[in-house]
Scaffold this active site. Sequence first.
Site, PDB file in Angstrom:
ATOM      1  N   ARG A  36      36.159  54.522  46.799  1.00 28.12           N
ATOM      2  CA  ARG A  36      35.431  54.590  45.519  1.00 28.12           C
ATOM      3  C   ARG A  36      36.391  54.683  44.336  1.00 28.12           C
ATOM      4  O   ARG A  36      36.035  54.332  43.212  1.00 28.12           O
ATOM      5  CB  ARG A  36      34.433  55.772  45.491  1.00 28.12           C
ATOM      6  N   TYR A  39      25.112  37.592  27.023  1.00 25.85           N
ATOM      7  CA  TYR A  39      24.486  37.492  28.344  1.00 25.85           C
ATOM      8  C   TYR A  39      23.347  38.535  28.406  1.00 25.85           C
ATOM      9  O   TYR A  39      23.517  39.673  27.952  1.00 25.85           O
ATOM     10  CB  TYR A  39      25.552  37.754  29.428  1.00 25.85           C
ATOM     11  N   ASP A  94      33.976  39.145  26.854  1.00 27.50           N
ATOM     12  CA  ASP A  94      33.558  38.680  28.172  1.00 27.50           C
ATOM     13  C   ASP A  94      34.089  37.252  28.324  1.00 27.50           C
ATOM     14  O   ASP A  94      33.628  36.321  27.673  1.00 27.50           O
ATOM     15  CB  ASP A  94      32.026  38.729  28.261  1.00 27.50           C
ATOM     16  N   LYS A 116      31.513  34.696  39.281  1.00 30.83           N
ATOM     17  CA  LYS A 116      31.471  33.298  38.847  1.00 30.83           C
ATOM     18  C   LYS A 116      32.795  32.592  39.205  1.00 30.83           C
ATOM     19  O   LYS A 116      33.105  32.471  40.359  1.00 30.83           O
ATOM     20  CB  LYS A 116      31.168  33.219  37.354  1.00 30.83           C
TER      21      LYS A 116
HETATM   22  N1  PLP Z   1      28.713  38.059  31.920  1.00 30.74           N
HETATM   23  C1  PLP Z   1      28.251  36.804  31.963  1.00 30.74           C
HETATM   24  C2  PLP Z   1      28.707  35.836  30.907  1.00 30.74           C
HETATM   25  C3  PLP Z   1      27.373  36.400  32.978  1.00 30.74           C
HETATM   26  O1  PLP Z   1      26.926  35.125  32.999  1.00 30.74           O
HETATM   27  C4  PLP Z   1      26.964  37.351  33.954  1.00 30.74           C
HETATM   28  C5  PLP Z   1      26.022  36.980  35.025  1.00 30.74           C
HETATM   29  O2  PLP Z   1      25.393  35.932  35.010  1.00 30.74           O
HETATM   30  C6  PLP Z   1      27.448  38.648  33.848  1.00 30.74           C
HETATM   31  C7  PLP Z   1      28.331  38.973  32.838  1.00 30.74           C
HETATM   32  C8  PLP Z   1      27.027  39.710  34.841  1.00 30.74           C
HETATM   33  O3  PLP Z   1      27.708  39.524  36.029  1.00 30.74           O
HETATM   34  P1  PLP Z   1      27.235  40.068  37.455  1.00 30.74           P
HETATM   35  O4  PLP Z   1      25.995  39.329  37.835  1.00 30.74           O
HETATM   36  O5  PLP Z   1      28.407  39.801  38.321  1.00 30.74           O
HETATM   37  O6  PLP Z   1      26.959  41.536  37.282  1.00 30.74           O
END
Ligand code: PLP
Length: 388
Positions: free
Chosen positions: A53, A107, A179, A204
């Site tokens: 953890r 997002y 991000d 991704k």
């Molecule tokens: N940031 C972006 C740009 C995303 O497209 C996503 C998910 O689609 C996330 C964060 C969240 O990621 P996770 O699904 O791995 O928690």
Amino acid sequence: MVLKEETMRPDTLLVHAGEPHPRIEGAVAMPIFQSATFQTTDDRGYHDIRYARLSNTPNHVALHAKIAALEGTETALVAASGMAAISAALLSVLKTGDHLLAHKTLYGGTHDLITRDFVRLGIETTFVDADVPQTWERHLRPNTRAIYVETLTNPLLDVGDLEGAARFAKAHDLVSLIDNTFASPLGFRPVSVGFDLVLHSATKYLNGHSDLIAGAIAGSARRIEAAKHTLDHLGGSLDPHACFLLHRGLKTLGLRWRHQTASALRIARFLAEHPAIGRVNHPGLPSHPQHDRARRLLPAGTGGMLSFEMRGGRDAAERFLSRVKVPINAPSLGGTESLVTRPAATSHAGLSPEERKAAGIGDGLVRLSVGIEDPEDLIDDLRQALPE
Ligand code: PLP
């Protein structure tokens, strides 16, 4: 000549950075340390215990070094999901009574986190247009602590004034977070323009095979230590087996990303010429509103994402989705399989039709995440699925 990590190019870093020296039992691939806890030794005190953890198994340590080398940061931290990375990073920076500036088209999960959960914690957010820095200053408050943006927005692939955001943060003593999921570190290295913390949904492009959920945070040792403290307590660590899969996936990021980037541009050009398509959103097309900025900030390309508006609206988009054979109708992005979605029915279904219209997301908009298939097969398939 001895190659040093500082001078290695991304493809070499992807394969070699962070690998244990000497290799564990000579293993070429990183072994999985599927152990929750590790034996206490005399030279390790209570604060040095190894426990999965606490993100400090050999699998975590190797991944952190690899991701940090890629992003050009002092260190990095992996997490159980992109959202675990985002929430831990933001909560390591913000506390009750603080104020955040955030780009208005985030997002959905991040948007909900800051507009619902953070409000309950007494953290307020003002949304700003990342393309218009002149407007940001008037939203500053004495308690503003951070600014949060995304490299490429979903689903329109806008590229905000990223240099301006990092500069603004420095000038006003704010922490800048970005991000970088859509661009990946091959497309953009945010610390090169001055960002403090770089976030990824490693689900991704970094992993790239649509077979795990993971996240990552990259930044200075001081900021990552603070984020780790929060992640340790929220319990969002990545399991060692998932670390192994992410580690393996990362090695091919360069090959995948370049193929996907080139295919997406080719497909965008094909779609832009097609009479059934009204508009194509891809930063590599000269018609894109931030084409010049994208070329300057992301000279190697913008990855495999694009979206396009069908002339016949919702019905035409639904018909297209039912006819397309190679891309799979599914959310998420960045994997080996091409994926298609209609954002008005999926990622942006929670917005009212008026809000969607204001955000430029029509009912006929289709988002495509281009995989590693042959682009000619994808184009043939799109052609047969589109009306004449
Ligand atoms: N940031 C972006 C740009 C995303 O497209 C996503 C998910 O689609 C996330 C964060 C969240 O990621 P996770 O699904 O791995 O928690």
